[in-house]
Design an enzyme around this catalytic site. Structure first.
Site, mmCIF file in Angstrom:
data_model
loop_
_atom_site.group_PDB
_atom_site.id
_atom_site.type_symbol
_atom_site.label_atom_id
_atom_site.label_comp_id
_atom_site.label_asym_id
_atom_site.label_seq_id
_atom_site.Cartn_x
_atom_site.Cartn_y
_atom_site.Cartn_z
ATOM 1 N N ARG A 46 0.855 -1.199 0.000
ATOM 2 C CA ARG A 46 0.000 0.000 0.000
ATOM 3 C C ARG A 46 0.888 1.245 0.000
ATOM 4 O O ARG A 46 0.644 2.197 -0.739
ATOM 5 C CB ARG A 46 -0.952 0.007 1.198
ATOM 6 C CG ARG A 46 -1.643 1.360 1.373
ATOM 7 C CD ARG A 46 -2.945 1.317 2.175
ATOM 8 N NE ARG A 46 -2.941 0.432 3.307
ATOM 9 C CZ ARG A 46 -2.301 0.666 4.467
ATOM 10 N NH1 ARG A 46 -1.602 1.780 4.648
ATOM 11 N NH2 ARG A 46 -2.373 -0.200 5.453
ATOM 12 N N TYR A 98 -15.518 16.325 -15.949
ATOM 13 C CA TYR A 98 -16.067 14.973 -16.028
ATOM 14 C C TYR A 98 -17.186 14.823 -14.973
ATOM 15 O O TYR A 98 -17.048 15.292 -13.845
ATOM 16 C CB TYR A 98 -14.930 13.962 -15.785
ATOM 17 C CG TYR A 98 -15.414 12.574 -15.511
ATOM 18 C CD1 TYR A 98 -16.196 11.895 -16.437
ATOM 19 C CD2 TYR A 98 -15.096 11.931 -14.312
ATOM 20 C CE1 TYR A 98 -16.654 10.614 -16.171
ATOM 21 C CE2 TYR A 98 -15.546 10.655 -14.047
ATOM 22 C CZ TYR A 98 -16.337 10.002 -14.976
ATOM 23 O OH TYR A 98 -16.792 8.749 -14.705
ATOM 24 N N ASP A 170 -6.642 18.414 -14.564
ATOM 25 C CA ASP A 170 -6.912 17.067 -15.044
ATOM 26 C C ASP A 170 -6.414 17.018 -16.492
ATOM 27 O O ASP A 170 -6.991 17.650 -17.379
ATOM 28 C CB ASP A 170 -8.419 16.797 -14.950
ATOM 29 C CG ASP A 170 -8.774 15.367 -15.323
ATOM 30 O OD1 ASP A 170 -8.052 14.770 -16.149
ATOM 31 O OD2 ASP A 170 -9.787 14.862 -14.821
ATOM 32 N N LYS A 195 -7.553 6.048 -19.554
ATOM 33 C CA LYS A 195 -7.801 6.571 -20.895
ATOM 34 C C LYS A 195 -6.548 6.430 -21.767
ATOM 35 O O LYS A 195 -6.078 5.333 -21.975
ATOM 36 C CB LYS A 195 -8.292 8.022 -20.769
ATOM 37 C CG LYS A 195 -9.448 8.193 -19.767
ATOM 38 C CD LYS A 195 -10.663 7.449 -20.201
ATOM 39 C CE LYS A 195 -11.903 7.514 -19.349
ATOM 40 N NZ LYS A 195 -11.874 7.696 -17.935
HETATM 41 C C1 PLP Z 1 -11.355 13.747 -17.621
HETATM 42 C C2 PLP Z 1 -11.593 12.609 -16.670
HETATM 43 N N1 PLP Z 1 -11.100 12.673 -15.425
HETATM 44 C C3 PLP Z 1 -11.293 11.675 -14.538
HETATM 45 C C4 PLP Z 1 -12.033 10.568 -14.857
HETATM 46 C C5 PLP Z 1 -12.241 9.475 -13.845
HETATM 47 O O1 PLP Z 1 -11.390 8.423 -14.100
HETATM 48 P P1 PLP Z 1 -11.693 6.875 -13.749
HETATM 49 O O2 PLP Z 1 -12.860 6.467 -14.567
HETATM 50 O O3 PLP Z 1 -10.412 6.200 -14.101
HETATM 51 O O4 PLP Z 1 -11.976 6.821 -12.273
HETATM 52 C C6 PLP Z 1 -12.553 10.438 -16.154
HETATM 53 C C7 PLP Z 1 -13.332 9.242 -16.519
HETATM 54 O O5 PLP Z 1 -14.022 9.216 -17.513
HETATM 55 C C8 PLP Z 1 -12.326 11.495 -17.083
HETATM 56 O O6 PLP Z 1 -12.820 11.447 -18.332
#
Ligand code: PLP
Length: 380
Positions: A46, A98, A170, A195
Site C-alpha cells: 500500500r 467529467y 486534469d 484513458k
Molecule cells: C477527464 C476525466 N477525469 C477523470 C475521470 C475518472 O477516471 P476513472 O474512470 O479512471 O476513475 C474520467 C473518466 O471518464 C475522465 O474522463
C-alpha cells in the site's frame, strides 16, 4: 532524453534482479525485512511497490514534475488530492468537468464541509470575482470533458499565484504528449490513466504528479492513509500502454481532425466541438499551449434525441460505450452516460445538451471510421 525515449526507459529498468526488459510485476502485499528495522527499500505494497514505482517515475518524468503517484482509478486520484483541503475551504472548478468529478465534489465533499463554485474558466474577471477569503484551489480540466473547452493555463496560474491558490489540472484528455501543464506553473496534475495513458481499455487507473516536496509528502501520506493506490498488475498494464503513447496520440489526433472536418461539413450536424477547428473558441489558446488537439470530438445533431439514438444504434465500427482513449473507437451520449450524474439543470447551463454525442476516435483505418459515421448519419 526525449519524450518517446522516456516513455520506454524512465524509472528503474531493466530490472536489477535478472535484467528482464519488461518491468516485473511485484504481485506481493509485503516484503521480507533484511533485519530488524532494515528493509530492501519496500515494506508493504500500500505504501509503495516496485512495479508501481516504475509507473510513478515514468509519469512524473513525462509530465516534467517532481514525484508521481499511481492510484486505483482516476476518481481515487481525485478523491485523494481533494483531501489536501479541509472543511471550510472553497474550490473554484471548471463547470464542465467529467461528471464523476462533479459528483464527487457536489454529492460527497460538500457534506464534509468543502464549498465549490463551478465556472466557465474563459474569463479572468469571472474567476477573480469568484475568489473568496476561503478559496484554496482552482480545479481545471482542459480540454474539458465532453465539450472540449480550453482554459488559458497561463492566465489561470497567474490568478492562482496572486491569490495563493493551489492549481490542479486534469490532463487526461491531452496527456503529457500534447500538454505539459507543469511548464505553465500548475501545482498538481491528475490523470485517469484508464484513458490514453493505458490506451487499450483494459484497466482502470489514476495518477497524480506533484511539483514540490511539501505536496509530495502530503500526497504520499494521503495515498498511504486512504489506501487509494493502484495494484501492481494494473500498473504494469499502464506502463505497457505508455510505451506507445506518442505514436498512438499522433494517430488519434490525425484521425480526430479528419472526423471533425467530416462532421463539420455534414448537413445533419448542428455543431462540432474540437479544439483543432479554427471555429472553436479556444483554438488559438490550444494552439499556443498544446502540441496537438487530441482524439476526442463531440458534436450535436440538428434533429434531436431521436436522431441521436438512431446514430448511436447505427454505428458499427464505433462501439456504444463510456470511456475514451483506447485503440477501439467509442461513441457515447454524455447526458445519459458519462455525465448522467450531473443534474439536468447544470448540464443544460453548461451546454451538455441531449443532442450532444462524444466520440473517442480510435486507431482503426480512418476510411472505415468515416464510412461508419456516414452510414450511421444517413440511414436509408
Ligand atoms: C477527464 C476525466 N477525469 C477523470 C475521470 C475518472 O477516471 P476513472 O474512470 O479512471 O476513475 C474520467 C473518466 O471518464 C475522465 O474522463
Amino acid at each position: 532524453m526525449k519524450f518517446e525515449t522516456l516513455a520506454i526507459h524512465a524509472g528503474d529498468r531493466p530490472d536489477a534482479a535478472y535484467g528482464a526488459i519488461s518491468v516485473p510485476i511485484y504481485q506481493t502485499s509485503t516484503f521480507v525485512f533484511e533485519d530488524v528495522d532494515k528493509t530492501r527499500g519496500y515494506d508493504y505494497s500500500r505504501t509503495a511497490n516496485p512495479t508501481r514505482k516504475v509507473l510513478e517515475d515514468t509519469i512524473a518524468r513525462l509530465e516534467g514534475g517532481r514525484v508521481g503517484f499511481a492510484f486505483a482509478t482516476g476518481m481515487a486520484a481525485e478523491t485523494t488530492i481533494i483531501h489536501l483541503l479541509k472543511a471550510g475551504d472553497h474550490v473554484i472548478s471548471a463547470d464542465d468537468v467529467y461528471g464523476g468529478t462533479y459528483r464527487l465534489f457536489q454529492r460527497v465533499m460538500r457534506d464534509f464541509g468543502l464549498e465549490f463554485t463551478f465556472l466557465r474558466m474563459d474569463s479572468r474577471q469571472r474567476i477573480e470575482e469568484a475568489i473568496k477569503s476561503n478559496t484554496k484551489m482552482l480545479w481545471l480540466e482542459t480540454p474539458s470533458n465532453p465539450l472540449l473547452n480550453i482554459t488559458d493555463i497561463e492566465m489561470a496560474v497567474d490568478i492562482a499565484k496572486k491569490h495563493n491558490l493551489l492549481t490542479v489540472i486534469d490532463n487526461t484528455f491531452a496527456t503529457p504528449y500534447f500538454l505539459r501543464p507543469i511548464e505553465f506553473g500548475v501545482d498538481l496534475v491528475v490523470h485517469s490513466t484508464t484513458k490514453y495513458l493505458n490506451g487499450h481499455c483494459d484497466v482502470v487507473g489514476g495518477a497524480v504528479v506533484t511539483t514540490t516536496d511539501e505536496l509530495t509528502q502530503r500526497v504520499q501520506f494521503l495515498l498511504n492513509t486512504m489506501g487509494t493506490c493502484a495494484a501492481p498488475f494494473d500498473c504494469w498494464l499502464v506502463l505497457r500502454g505508455i510505451e506507445t503513447l506518442a505514436v498512438r496520440m499522433k494517430q488519434h489526433e490525425q484521425s480526430a481532425i479528419a472526423v471533425a472536418n467530416y462532421l463539420n461539413g455534414h448537413p445533419a450536424v448542428k455543431r462540432v466541438y474540437y479544439p483543432g477547428l479554427s471555429s472553436h473558441p479556444g483554438h488559438e489558446i490550444a494552439k499556443r499551449q498544446m502540441k496537438g488537439f487530441g482524439g476526442v470530438v463531440s458534436f450535436e445533431l440538428k434533429k434531436g434525441v431521436r436522431a441521436v439514438n438512431s446514430f448511436l444504434r447505427g454505428v458499427k465500427v464505433f462501439s456504444l460505450a463510456e470511456s475514451l482513449g483506447g485503440a477501439a473507437s467509442l461513441a457515447e451520449h454524455p447526458a445519459t452516460m458519462s455525465h448522467a450524474s450531473m443534474p439536468k439543470e447544470h448540464r443544460e447551463k453548461v451546454g451538455i445538451t441531449e443532442e450532444l454525442i462524444r466520440l473517442s476516435v480510435g486507431l482503426e483505418n480512418i476510411d472505415d471510421l468515416i464510412d461508419d459515421l456516414r452510414q450511421a448519419l444517413e440511414p436509408n
